[in-house]
Design an enzyme around this catalytic site. Structure first.
Site, PDB file in Angstrom:
ATOM      1  N   THR A 186      40.223  50.304  29.240  1.00 50.24           N
ATOM      2  CA  THR A 186      40.217  48.941  29.775  1.00 50.24           C
ATOM      3  C   THR A 186      40.518  47.986  28.627  1.00 50.24           C
ATOM      4  OG1 THR A 186      37.882  48.705  29.281  1.00 50.24           O
ATOM      5  CG2 THR A 186      38.441  49.468  31.488  1.00 50.24           C
ATOM      6  N   GLU A 332      39.363  50.892  36.376  1.00 48.73           N
ATOM      7  CA  GLU A 332      38.325  51.823  36.821  1.00 48.73           C
ATOM      8  C   GLU A 332      38.554  52.329  38.240  1.00 48.73           C
ATOM      9  OE1 GLU A 332      37.910  49.039  35.197  1.00 48.73           O
ATOM     10  OE2 GLU A 332      36.213  49.071  33.822  1.00 48.73           O
ATOM     11  N   LYS A 440      28.006  27.729  37.569  1.00 50.38           N
ATOM     12  CA  LYS A 440      26.780  27.493  38.344  1.00 50.38           C
ATOM     13  C   LYS A 440      26.430  26.020  38.266  1.00 50.38           C
ATOM     14  CE  LYS A 440      25.304  32.193  37.777  1.00 50.38           C
ATOM     15  NZ  LYS A 440      25.932  32.799  36.624  1.00 50.38           N
ATOM     16  N   TRP A 445      27.350  28.161  43.400  1.00 55.62           N
ATOM     17  CA  TRP A 445      28.444  28.707  42.598  1.00 55.62           C
ATOM     18  C   TRP A 445      29.745  27.986  42.907  1.00 55.62           C
ATOM     19  CZ3 TRP A 445      28.058  34.834  42.636  1.00 55.62           C
ATOM     20  CH2 TRP A 445      26.878  35.199  41.965  1.00 55.62           C
TER      21      TRP A 445
END
Ligand code: AMP
Length: 546
Positions: A186, A332, A440, A445
């Site tokens: 990654t 992944e 936040k 959010w």
């Protein structure tokens, strides 16, 4: 349990190769390489050379499970490496040459690569690093004797010389379908890169998955050009899905960042399907606009790796009659997780509603389960509004990282993607943020991605990023950081007014910072960590508060 009475045939990549060799022997593979502007041969030719390469690898003492690295563009030699390495039981470790040299050093050593196959272009980079790569026994340069650079690299030989004289027959071994076939680290914005070790079984199932009609829907009649690099999660599976269906494969080599060359390649080879990250398409569309040309052969485009801006969908549609499919995945996940194809009746939606559906990353394909959960791990409804941490599960999702004893999944086998998403009742998932990038504000959010997409849709804006800045009253408030298109300017007030009516009022950023460029990772993603560092001392101007 009463056992079924079907053959227990291991799902090996070798079967994809054999299938294409027998059923699509004459279908073409066309590549651009450093030493040839247009290399052309067939699947049958490719697999003769793959067998020669397998013999050469055996001659170099490669054994099952050994890691063999590639630093290479998308071309026919890289394809031969994919199959020869994996089908002989070794592991093809594709390396992103755009990583920082320290990261390349780390992953070659972590993987303990025994050989490195490299494009001539990366020879100087490897010469710098070679002393620090003790496990590498030899370097093979992907060219012929004539174009072989002078190099101090250990055991350096050209690829064509390595293959010359090797027999075109090879007895491919049979082994457990769970054996590792390839390895991709990654690009991680924090800490060391982590290795996703793909198995033959996962790769074959993923190839079936992406070929489904509501996914990439490859057929023998297609001609596919992966602009996404073969070092970026196996070019999203195209090098397996395309031979599995017998489509023609076109590989752009070192030209993948050159829109003029890409367009020429598409037109002359009759490419009708192509895959790439948004930047590729933004550049290609800008080139077509400037040069007054159209994409004639192209019919469908898959956009993934980062959020697809509306302008890509709209411009392809209206100016070139090309249908854009948004897609999402990650290293992944081999990597495809969702793909955007409309469901029955959706074509009839009003244009703006339809665009909103198409901007979503897509819906699940068989093989990937998804769920969204809140901070307490409670599953959230698929109502298109509730958003939470996105978790996935399935046969082509990692269970652990390479050489890491800890599982990468929770007790129920779910992998936390690190993305935040909502899902509509019809199953269309939309990424609203990375878990660590979400803003936040006042206990709620705010999606930085949605604000970025809105900003980028402004005709004068080239690129945008939104980060949360600490705020005494609201915890955090959004700051918009923009790069203008060349020669364009806009006032702070006009830029902020652009958001009116497009996002909730309390989401509108509190301020705008104009910069010349934004920091990116090696795979072209916005590097928010670096941006947050850059704006660490930033304070909102008095009175900017929403
Ligand atoms: P990588 O493993 O480098 O391919 O990065 C995977 C990550 O890229 C995902 O977890 C997402 O955060 C992001 N990503 C991939 N595709 C998309 C997309 N279509 N829209 C938004 N983010 C995406």
């Amino acid at each position: 349990m009463l056992q079924g009475l079907m053959m227990d045939t291991p799902l090996l990549i070798t079967r994809i190769m054999r299938f294409a060799d027998i059923n699509h022997a004459g279908r073409e593979i066309v590549s651009v390489t450093a030493d040839s502007p247009r290399h052309r041969y067939t699947y049958a030719d490719a697999f003769v050379r793959t067998r020669q390469l397998a013999n050469a690898l055996a001659g170099l003492g490669m054994r099952e499970g050994d890691r063999i690295a590639t630093l290479a563009w998308n071309d026919h030699r890289h394809l031969e490496l994919y199959y020869a390495i994996s089908c002989s039981g070794s592991v093809c470790h594709t390396i992103n040459p755009r990583l920082f040299t320290e990261q390349i050093e780390y992953i070659v050593n972590h993987a303990e690569d025994r050989l490195v196959f490299t494009d001539p272009m990366f020879v100087p980079l490897l010469e710098e690093l070679a002393d620090k790569l003790p496990t590498v026994e030899a370097y093979i340069v992907l060219t012929d004797a004539e174009h072989m650079p002078d190099t101090s690299l250990k055991g350096a030989v050209s690829y064509e010389e390595l293959l010359a004289g090797e027999p075109g027959e090879f007895d491919w071994p049979e082994f457990d379908e769970n054996a590792a076939c390839s390895l991709c680290y990654t690009s991680g914005t924090t800490g060391n890169p982590k290795g996703a070790l793909f198995s033959h079984r996962a790769t074959v199932l993923h190839a079936y998955g992406i070929c489904l009609p509501d996914v990439m829907s490859f057929s023998e009649r297609n001609c596919v050009l992966p602009v996404v690099p073969m070092f970026h999660v196996n070019a999203w599976g195209a090098p397996y899905g395309v031979p599995m269906t017998g489509a023609k494969l076109v590989l752009p080599g070192p030209k993948m960042g050159d829109s003029e060359a890409l367009h020429e390649l598409m037109e002359s080879e009759n490419v009708d399907y192509s895959l790439g990250v948004p930047t590729v398409w933004l550049n290609l569309l800008a080139y077509l606009e400037e040069s007054g040309q159209t994409a004639n052969s192209l019919q469908r485009v898959c956009v993934g790796g980062a959020a697809c801006p509306a302008s890509i969908i709209e411009t392809f549609d209206t100016k070139h009659d090309v249908y854009v499919h948004h897609a999402w995945g990650m290293t992944e996940m081999s990597p495809v997780g969702v793909y955007n194809s409309l469901k029955t009746g959706m074509e009839a939606l009003p244009a703006d509603e339809l665009l909103q559906v198409r901007l979503r990353q897509g819906r699940g394909l068989f093989g990937v389960e998804m769920k969204i959960v809140d901070d307490n791990g409670q599953e959230l409804p698929w109502d298109g509004v509730s958003f939470g941490a996105l978790k996935v599960r399935g046969p082509w999702v990692v269970s652990a990282y390479y050489k890491d004893d800890r599982p990468a999944v929770d007790a129920d086998g779910w992998f936390d993607t690190g993305d935040v998403a909502n899902i509509t009742p019809e199953g269309f998932m939309q990424i609203t943020d990375r878990t660590k990038d979400v803003i936040k504000s006042g206990g709620e959010w705010i999606s930085s991605i949605e604000l970025e997409n809105t900003a980028v849709n402004h005709p004068k804006v080239a690129e945008a990023a939104v980060i949360g800045i600490a705020h005494p009253k609201w915890t955090e408030r959004p700051l918009l950081v923009v790069v203008m298109r060349p020669g364009e300017t806009i006032s702070r007030e006009d830029m902020l007014a652009w958001f009116d009516g497009k996002v909730a009022k309390w989401w509108i950023p509190d301020d705008v910072a104009f910069v010349d460029e934004l920091p990116h990772t090696a795979t072209g993603k916005l590097k928010k960590i670096a941006l947050r560092e850059q704006f660490a001392d930033y304070e909102f101007p008095a009175g900017s508060e929403s």
